[in-house]
Motif scaffolding. Structure first.
Motif, PDB file in Angstrom:
ATOM      1  N   PHE A 238     -91.982  76.114  65.079  1.00 29.94           N
ATOM      2  CA  PHE A 238     -93.072  75.179  64.802  1.00 29.94           C
ATOM      3  C   PHE A 238     -92.561  73.739  64.845  1.00 29.94           C
ATOM      4  CE2 PHE A 238     -96.006  72.674  62.340  1.00 29.94           C
ATOM      5  CZ  PHE A 238     -97.244  73.206  62.635  1.00 29.94           C
ATOM      6  N   LEU A 239     -91.428  73.494  64.179  1.00 33.23           N
ATOM      7  CA  LEU A 239     -90.884  72.133  64.169  1.00 33.23           C
ATOM      8  C   LEU A 239     -90.486  71.690  65.567  1.00 33.23           C
ATOM      9  CD1 LEU A 239     -88.686  72.204  60.932  1.00 33.23           C
ATOM     10  CD2 LEU A 239     -91.020  71.374  61.209  1.00 33.23           C
ATOM     11  N   TRP A 240     -89.893  72.618  66.328  1.00 31.41           N
ATOM     12  CA  TRP A 240     -89.441  72.271  67.679  1.00 31.41           C
ATOM     13  C   TRP A 240     -90.621  71.904  68.575  1.00 31.41           C
ATOM     14  CZ3 TRP A 240     -85.361  71.013  70.514  1.00 31.41           C
ATOM     15  CH2 TRP A 240     -85.451  71.120  71.906  1.00 31.41           C
ATOM     16  N   VAL A 241     -91.653  72.720  68.579  1.00 34.27           N
ATOM     17  CA  VAL A 241     -92.793  72.478  69.465  1.00 34.27           C
ATOM     18  C   VAL A 241     -93.592  71.269  68.994  1.00 34.27           C
ATOM     19  CG1 VAL A 241     -94.896  73.475  70.436  1.00 34.27           C
ATOM     20  CG2 VAL A 241     -92.889  74.918  70.067  1.00 34.27           C
ATOM     21  N   TRP A 242     -93.766  71.130  67.694  1.00 35.46           N
ATOM     22  CA  TRP A 242     -94.545  70.000  67.166  1.00 35.46           C
ATOM     23  C   TRP A 242     -93.889  68.667  67.529  1.00 35.46           C
ATOM     24  CZ3 TRP A 242     -99.232  69.820  64.665  1.00 35.46           C
ATOM     25  CH2 TRP A 242     -99.570  68.602  64.064  1.00 35.46           C
ATOM     26  N   ASN A 243     -92.562  68.624  67.477  1.00 32.64           N
ATOM     27  CA  ASN A 243     -91.850  67.373  67.750  1.00 32.64           C
ATOM     28  C   ASN A 243     -91.489  67.193  69.220  1.00 32.64           C
ATOM     29  OD1 ASN A 243     -91.808  66.580  65.017  1.00 32.64           O
ATOM     30  ND2 ASN A 243     -90.032  67.886  64.623  1.00 32.64           N
ATOM     31  N   ILE A 290     -95.310  70.212  55.339  1.00 32.60           N
ATOM     32  CA  ILE A 290     -96.113  71.215  54.639  1.00 32.60           C
ATOM     33  C   ILE A 290     -95.695  72.621  55.054  1.00 32.60           C
ATOM     34  CG2 ILE A 290     -98.447  72.138  54.373  1.00 32.60           C
ATOM     35  CD1 ILE A 290     -99.511  69.286  54.629  1.00 32.60           C
ATOM     36  N   VAL A 291     -95.476  72.821  56.355  1.00 34.22           N
ATOM     37  CA  VAL A 291     -95.054  74.136  56.850  1.00 34.22           C
ATOM     38  C   VAL A 291     -93.685  74.506  56.299  1.00 34.22           C
ATOM     39  CG1 VAL A 291     -94.407  75.418  58.928  1.00 34.22           C
ATOM     40  CG2 VAL A 291     -96.451  73.981  58.932  1.00 34.22           C
ATOM     41  N   PHE A 292     -92.759  73.553  56.303  1.00 36.13           N
ATOM     42  CA  PHE A 292     -91.399  73.854  55.849  1.00 36.13           C
ATOM     43  C   PHE A 292     -91.372  74.205  54.363  1.00 36.13           C
ATOM     44  CE2 PHE A 292     -87.359  72.528  53.984  1.00 36.13           C
ATOM     45  CZ  PHE A 292     -86.473  73.295  54.736  1.00 36.13           C
ATOM     46  N   PHE A 293     -91.972  73.372  53.535  1.00 36.31           N
ATOM     47  CA  PHE A 293     -91.930  73.635  52.102  1.00 36.31           C
ATOM     48  C   PHE A 293     -92.778  74.844  51.724  1.00 36.31           C
ATOM     49  CE2 PHE A 293     -90.721  69.077  52.017  1.00 36.31           C
ATOM     50  CZ  PHE A 293     -89.515  69.229  51.360  1.00 36.31           C
ATOM     51  N   GLY A 294     -93.812  75.117  52.501  1.00 29.26           N
ATOM     52  CA  GLY A 294     -94.621  76.303  52.218  1.00 29.26           C
ATOM     53  C   GLY A 294     -93.903  77.600  52.515  1.00 29.26           C
ATOM     54  N   MET A 295     -92.961  77.597  53.455  1.00 32.11           N
ATOM     55  CA  MET A 295     -92.232  78.814  53.839  1.00 32.11           C
ATOM     56  C   MET A 295     -90.753  78.731  53.485  1.00 32.11           C
ATOM     57  SD  MET A 295     -94.051  79.189  57.590  1.00 32.11           S
ATOM     58  CE  MET A 295     -93.493  80.856  57.893  1.00 32.11           C
ATOM     59  N   GLN A 296     -90.396  77.785  52.633  1.00 32.50           N
ATOM     60  CA  GLN A 296     -88.989  77.540  52.332  1.00 32.50           C
ATOM     61  C   GLN A 296     -88.321  78.733  51.657  1.00 32.50           C
ATOM     62  OE1 GLN A 296     -88.346  74.354  49.586  1.00 32.50           O
ATOM     63  NE2 GLN A 296     -86.264  73.940  50.285  1.00 32.50           N
ATOM     64  N   ARG A 297     -89.068  79.471  50.832  1.00 35.06           N
ATOM     65  CA  ARG A 297     -88.457  80.569  50.093  1.00 35.06           C
ATOM     66  C   ARG A 297     -87.965  81.678  51.015  1.00 35.06           C
ATOM     67  NH1 ARG A 297     -92.742  84.459  48.010  1.00 35.06           N
ATOM     68  NH2 ARG A 297     -94.589  84.094  49.294  1.00 35.06           N
ATOM     69  N   TYR A 298     -88.519  81.755  52.220  1.00 33.24           N
ATOM     70  CA  TYR A 298     -88.058  82.754  53.178  1.00 33.24           C
ATOM     71  C   TYR A 298     -86.919  82.248  54.053  1.00 33.24           C
ATOM     72  CZ  TYR A 298     -92.496  85.102  52.131  1.00 33.24           C
ATOM     73  OH  TYR A 298     -93.545  85.713  51.494  1.00 33.24           O
ATOM     74  N   PHE A 299     -86.725  80.936  54.075  1.00 36.21           N
ATOM     75  CA  PHE A 299     -85.883  80.317  55.092  1.00 36.21           C
ATOM     76  C   PHE A 299     -84.435  80.802  55.011  1.00 36.21           C
ATOM     77  CE2 PHE A 299     -83.568  76.618  56.889  1.00 36.21           C
ATOM     78  CZ  PHE A 299     -84.082  76.704  58.162  1.00 36.21           C
TER      79      PHE A 299
END
Length: 309
Positions: A238-243, A290-299
């Motif tokens: 997500f981060l790669w494509v968004w940026n 928002i995406v990163f902090f929302g899924m951080q526990r799985y990271f």
């Protein structure tokens, strides 16, 4: 005397062990302090560009063009600070159109490689077929191929496809979906296969004994247990494509511009809008944060699983 000698020896050994343990206990806090200092320095170095971007976002065009952002920190009260950059950037980014285009590109380009990679990783982990290790090695080898080397060949293939079928693909969202997904698959398969190899084989075998098919095992057992790995790769992709700017510029162009293209447009014809670009950058990173902090526990769980077995 014969019994006392071993007793004294045991006591001496115990005292030495206790002294060693006390010394180690004293050293541990010192090591932690040194480690925290080193990590803090790295964090500060990593944050320097972000700090510079934030300072530039509140500076006027004249100040941003004439002096460096570090001079503003040393002369806080002598600068002309403004929030107009954020208002101008928000307006010129045309979020109503470009934001939708970024979402329309990023979400499918994240879901598609995860879906196909999950199927492939399951096959590499739980199925036995000839040449499995060779195929997996080839996929891992594709990780070293940069995305830029295929831009022109893929663009030519898209043009040839349009000439042959009459279906336009350049300038449309599927052109970016296919390209992003193709180059994301090797990393996705690698991460998911390593994670799935840590899953309990006994549970999979028990499901097979009970008559479950591979399809049922995949969706009801493997996918739910692989959520940390799936989420970890989803964050990366997500981060790669968004940026991403280059792929969107080549395959979408001005037909469906994304936020990164609009962000580049803030720079202006004579590259005088660095303050607007800085302000626009903070606007565009809201969704990735928002995406990163929302899924951080799985990271972390998803990345570290499978590294040691």
């Amino acid at each position: 005397m014969t019994q006392a000698a071993p007793t004294l020896a045991v006591r001496a050994t115990a005292e030495r062990s206790a002294a060693t343990a006390r010394t180690a206990t004293k050293r541990r806090p010192n090591r932690r302090i040194v480690l925290n200092i080193i990590l803090g320095l790295f964090a500060i170095l990593w944050m320097i560009p972000v700090i510079g971007l934030l300072v530039t976002a509140f500076r006027s065009t004249t100040d941003a063009q004439t002096t460096g952002w570090w001079t503003a920190i040393g002369n806080v009260f002598g600068q002309h600070w403004t929030t107009t950059n954020f208002v101008t950037a928000f307006t010129n980014l045309d979020l109503g159109t470009n934001f939708f285009n970024s979402v329309a590109v990023t979400v499918p380009a994240t879901v598609l490689p995860i879906m196909f990679a999950a199927f492939a990783a399951y096959g590499f982990t739980f199925l036995d077929f000839k040449g499995k290790e060779v195929y997996f090695a080839v996929i891992v080898g594709l990780l070293v191929v940069p995305t830029q080397v295929a831009l022109i060949p893929v663009l030519q293939a898209y043009v040839a496809f349009t000439k042959a079928t009459g279906i336009p693909i350049v300038g449309q969202f599927p052109a970016a979906w296919v390209y992003h997904s193709a180059f994301a698959l090797p990393l996705a398969i690698f991460i998911l296969r390593n994670y799935m190899s840590t899953l309990p084989v006994a549970l999979i075998e028990a499901a097979r004994v009970d008559g479950a098919s591979h399809f049922q095992i995949f969706w009801r057992l493997v996918v739910p247990m692989s959520m940390p790995a799936l989420a970890s790769f989803a964050i990366f992709q997500f981060l790669w494509v968004w940026n991403d700017y280059l792929t969107a510029y080549i395959f979408l162009g001005d037909a469906n511009p994304v936020l990164t293209q609009a962000l580049y447009g803030l720079l202006g014809q004579y590259a005088q809008g660095w303050n607007l670009v800085a302000a626009g950058s903070f606007i565009t990173i809201v969704v990735p944060l928002i995406v990163f902090f929302g899924m951080q526990r799985y990271f972390v769980r998803g990345l570290t699983a499978g590294s040691v077995k």
